[in-house]
Enzyme design. Structure first.
Site, PDB file in Angstrom:
ATOM      1  N   ASP A  35       0.823  -1.211   0.000  1.00  0.00           N
ATOM      2  CA  ASP A  35       0.000   0.000   0.000  1.00  0.00           C
ATOM      3  C   ASP A  35       0.858   1.261   0.000  1.00  0.00           C
ATOM      4  O   ASP A  35       0.558   2.235  -0.706  1.00  0.00           O
ATOM      5  CB  ASP A  35      -0.903   0.017   1.236  1.00  0.00           C
ATOM      6  CG  ASP A  35      -2.144  -0.842   1.087  1.00  0.00           C
ATOM      7  OD1 ASP A  35      -2.457  -1.272  -0.044  1.00  0.00           O
ATOM      8  OD2 ASP A  35      -2.819  -1.082   2.109  1.00  0.00           O
ATOM      9  N   HIS A  51      -3.035   4.837   4.764  1.00  0.00           N
ATOM     10  CA  HIS A  51      -3.124   5.711   3.598  1.00  0.00           C
ATOM     11  C   HIS A  51      -3.035   7.189   3.974  1.00  0.00           C
ATOM     12  O   HIS A  51      -2.371   7.971   3.291  1.00  0.00           O
ATOM     13  CB  HIS A  51      -4.431   5.446   2.851  1.00  0.00           C
ATOM     14  CG  HIS A  51      -4.535   4.066   2.298  1.00  0.00           C
ATOM     15  ND1 HIS A  51      -3.614   3.537   1.419  1.00  0.00           N
ATOM     16  CD2 HIS A  51      -5.464   3.084   2.505  1.00  0.00           C
ATOM     17  CE1 HIS A  51      -3.972   2.295   1.099  1.00  0.00           C
ATOM     18  NE2 HIS A  51      -5.073   2.002   1.759  1.00  0.00           N
TER      19      HIS A  51
END
Length: 306
Positions: free
Chosen positions: A239, A262
């Protein structure tokens, strides 16, 4: 001299969106030099193109979401990680819905499609964003740091405070081979109670044991178990690679993350780009430089005392 690259041929993928549950069709298309990566919403009239840049991030709660001119595209991180790590500088990602397909929950299918298509060298010179001074963002006990380094490397740690899978740590020099063999297959994961809640509020409608690792207590519910013992922290690196791609250039630096996600990844990219004395654009073959003095840069996620 290193040159930019794009795909030799278009490739197609399809599957459900993790949060929408809708079937999505996607094509990875060759693009001209200096175009970068762009997402094109082909289902809209007229079609809307959204550059894969941090300035277009509009949401980071459950996935990285990009938006422009009223259009959005969600869950871009796995596709971006594969393009970024495998050396694709220019690509149009055409999708007929608001979310990319989750596929098997990893970047493996994207990597396989890219490697199957092959790469074509282009005339444009490949440049990298070289980290010149350390940059740090933090939120409580969570932090992300970028330091000068000779190549792109990641050190990542997670800790679930006594809950399974506990604390995990992984270090990797990220390149095409290491991404394909050590990161691409690592799947997204979640806890059963959280998945149940998300479904109750209309999210994770496409989630299943076919496209995510689901944990209940100290058990993995997937019949096949984990693909590797430290699959969770490897997926967090995957990610992060995708989120760092939103800097718009390959990064030459050492990314160090503890309990990130994130939002923190995006805050780090924004903090880096906002401080031009902390980075420089150089030809990929140029030797990295180091500066001695560290810089801690405020961001929306950094406490005021930092």
């Amino acid at each position: 001299m290193a040159f930019q690259q794009t795909l030799k041929i278009p490739v197609s993928l399809s599957g459900v969106g993790l949060h929408t549950g809708q079937t999505v069709h996607l094509r990875l298309l060759p693009a001209a030099s200096d175009c970068g990566v762009r997402f094109r919403r082909s289902d809209l009239t007229p079609a809307v193109e959204i550059p894969a840049r941090s300035e277009h991030v509009v949401e980071t709660t459950l996935a990285t979401v990009l938006g422009k001119d009223g259009a959005q595209v969600s869950t871009v991180e796995h596709c971006l990680a594969a393009l970024y790590a495998l050396g694709v500088d220019n690509c149009t990602v055409e999708v007929d819905g608001p979310e990319l397909p989750i596929l098997d929950g990893s970047a493996g299918p994207y990597a396989a499609a890219i490697l199957g298509a092959g790469l074509r060298r282009q005339r444009g010179t490949r440049q990298v964003l070289r980290v010149e001074k350390p940059i740090r963002v933090e939120n409580g006990d969570k932090f992300c740091i970028l330091r000068p380094a000779e190549k792109f490397r990641v050190t990542y740690s997670i800790d679930f405070d006594g809950r399974f899978p506990g604390a995990q740590h992984y270090y990797l020099d990220v390149g095409p081979r290491t991404f394909a063999t050590e990161l691409a297959a690592a799947r997204t994961f979640g806890f059963l109670a959280e998945v149940t809640y998300l479904r109750s509020v209309g999210k994770a409608r496409g989630g299943s044991l076919e496209n995510a690792v689901v944990v209940d207590g100290d058990r993995v519910l997937n019949p096949e178990g984990l693909r590797m013992p430290d699959e969770m922290v490897r997926h967090k690196i995957l990610d992060a690679v995708g989120d760092l791609a939103l800097a718009g250039r390959p990064v030459c630096g050492h990314l160090i993350v503890h309990k990130g996600g994130h939002a923190l990844h995006d805050a780090l990219v924004k903090a880096l780009l906002a401080n031009p004395d902390a980075w420089s654009l150089v030809d990929m073959d140029a030797a990295p430089r180091r500066r001695e003095r560290a810089t801690v840069v405020p961001s929306p996620l950094v406490p005021a005392h930092a």
